[in-house]
Design a protein around this motif. Structure first.
Motif, mmCIF file in Angstrom:
data_model
loop_
_atom_site.group_PDB
_atom_site.id
_atom_site.type_symbol
_atom_site.label_atom_id
_atom_site.label_comp_id
_atom_site.label_asym_id
_atom_site.label_seq_id
_atom_site.Cartn_x
_atom_site.Cartn_y
_atom_site.Cartn_z
ATOM 1 N N ASN A 43 0.835 -1.198 0.000
ATOM 2 C CA ASN A 43 0.000 0.000 0.000
ATOM 3 C C ASN A 43 0.865 1.241 0.000
ATOM 4 O OD1 ASN A 43 -2.505 -1.388 0.220
ATOM 5 N ND2 ASN A 43 -1.975 -1.828 2.345
ATOM 6 N N ARG A 44 0.222 2.358 -0.167
ATOM 7 C CA ARG A 44 0.924 3.645 -0.166
ATOM 8 C C ARG A 44 1.651 3.880 1.151
ATOM 9 N NH1 ARG A 44 2.067 7.434 -3.409
ATOM 10 N NH2 ARG A 44 1.954 9.614 -2.849
ATOM 11 N N ILE A 45 1.146 3.307 2.221
ATOM 12 C CA ILE A 45 1.792 3.472 3.526
ATOM 13 C C ILE A 45 3.192 2.852 3.549
ATOM 14 C CG2 ILE A 45 0.896 1.395 4.637
ATOM 15 C CD1 ILE A 45 0.357 3.302 7.101
ATOM 16 N N ASP A 46 3.463 1.930 2.637
ATOM 17 C CA ASP A 46 4.772 1.281 2.553
ATOM 18 C C ASP A 46 5.803 2.130 1.826
ATOM 19 O OD1 ASP A 46 3.793 -1.053 3.837
ATOM 20 O OD2 ASP A 46 2.912 -1.700 1.939
ATOM 21 N N THR A 47 5.418 3.309 1.371
ATOM 22 C CA THR A 47 6.309 4.171 0.599
ATOM 23 C C THR A 47 7.618 4.446 1.326
ATOM 24 O OG1 THR A 47 4.456 5.224 -0.511
ATOM 25 C CG2 THR A 47 6.520 6.427 -0.509
ATOM 26 N N THR A 112 19.108 -5.767 3.793
ATOM 27 C CA THR A 112 18.584 -7.073 4.180
ATOM 28 C C THR A 112 17.372 -6.926 5.097
ATOM 29 O OG1 THR A 112 20.803 -8.014 3.990
ATOM 30 C CG2 THR A 112 19.186 -9.278 5.246
ATOM 31 N N LYS A 113 17.488 -6.041 6.066
ATOM 32 C CA LYS A 113 16.397 -5.842 7.028
ATOM 33 C C LYS A 113 15.166 -5.241 6.353
ATOM 34 C CE LYS A 113 15.326 -3.751 11.455
ATOM 35 N NZ LYS A 113 15.764 -2.879 12.511
ATOM 36 N N ILE A 114 15.351 -4.184 5.584
ATOM 37 C CA ILE A 114 14.227 -3.525 4.927
ATOM 38 C C ILE A 114 13.628 -4.435 3.856
ATOM 39 C CG2 ILE A 114 13.505 -1.529 3.541
ATOM 40 C CD1 ILE A 114 15.890 -0.011 4.903
ATOM 41 N N GLY A 115 14.487 -5.116 3.117
ATOM 42 C CA GLY A 115 14.004 -6.061 2.108
ATOM 43 C C GLY A 115 13.144 -7.151 2.712
ATOM 44 N N SER A 116 13.516 -7.595 3.894
ATOM 45 C CA SER A 116 12.720 -8.601 4.602
ATOM 46 C C SER A 116 11.361 -8.037 4.983
ATOM 47 C CB SER A 116 13.481 -9.066 5.844
ATOM 48 O OG SER A 116 12.722 -9.981 6.572
ATOM 49 N N GLU A 117 11.339 -6.782 5.434
ATOM 50 C CA GLU A 117 10.077 -6.124 5.788
ATOM 51 C C GLU A 117 9.144 -6.024 4.577
ATOM 52 O OE1 GLU A 117 8.971 -4.517 8.743
ATOM 53 O OE2 GLU A 117 10.630 -5.475 9.790
ATOM 54 N N LEU A 118 9.732 -5.817 3.405
ATOM 55 C CA LEU A 118 8.943 -5.666 2.185
ATOM 56 C C LEU A 118 8.617 -7.001 1.523
ATOM 57 C CD1 LEU A 118 10.758 -2.579 0.647
ATOM 58 C CD2 LEU A 118 8.406 -2.648 1.486
ATOM 59 N N GLY A 119 9.192 -8.085 2.025
ATOM 60 C CA GLY A 119 8.952 -9.393 1.416
ATOM 61 C C GLY A 119 9.828 -9.635 0.202
#
Length: 158
Positions: A43-47, A112-119
């Motif tokens: 969603n836009r909140i994930d920007t 790695t951490k942010i990529g994990s949060e985003l799937g």
């Protein structure tokens, strides 16, 4: 209506990167948003997460390029002077770590951490799929639950 305007209206991420992004971060933005829109519910909140991911990727690439040009370590030399103070040579003292290796390491950990949060990793994608499978399809909406809660028990939805 432009594609970016439609994205704002339906709550999706915009395919247009923020204006302050560099070329590298903008290219990463387009790739990541395209992948996320096609494969995962974002969603836009994930920007802000996507922004952090793209900027960290740029930092990672810049640090890597610097390390490629200058090496992981740099020699330390001490100047040798004659009795008049003129430099007549340099003595090798040892090596020091290129500071860009620390920046590279930090950016890689953040990616790695942010990529994990985003799937964006195989493990996080499989975890997200497991969570999605465990949620019943016919679960009452939040609005229905709130309505039931405030109706003093006349309508119970769990």
């Amino acid at each position: 209506m432009k594609k970016s305007d439609k994205d704002v209206n339906n709550g999706a991420l915009s395919y247009r990167s923020p204006d302050y992004f560099s070329k590298q971060a903008s290219a990463t933005w387009r790739k990541v948003v395209g992948y996320l829109e096609a494969n995962l519910a974002v969603n836009r909140i994930d920007t802000y997460l996507v922004e952090m991911y793209c900027t960290q990727y740029e930092i990672y690439r810049n640090a890597y390029n610097h390390i490629q040009e200058n090496g992981e370590v740099q020699g330390i030399y001490k100047s040798v002077q004659d009795y008049e103070g003129n430099i007549i040579g340099r003595d090798f003292v040892g090596y020091k770590r290129n500071p860009m290796t620390q920046i590279y390491d930090s950016a890689l950990k953040n990616l790695t951490k942010i990529g994990s949060e985003l799937g964006l990793s195989p493990k996080s994608r499989s975890e997200l799929l497991e969570v999605a499978k465990s949620v019943p399809a016919e679960e009452a909406s939040t609005a229905q639950k709130m309505s039931a809660f405030f109706s003093n028990g006349k309508e119970e939805i769990y």
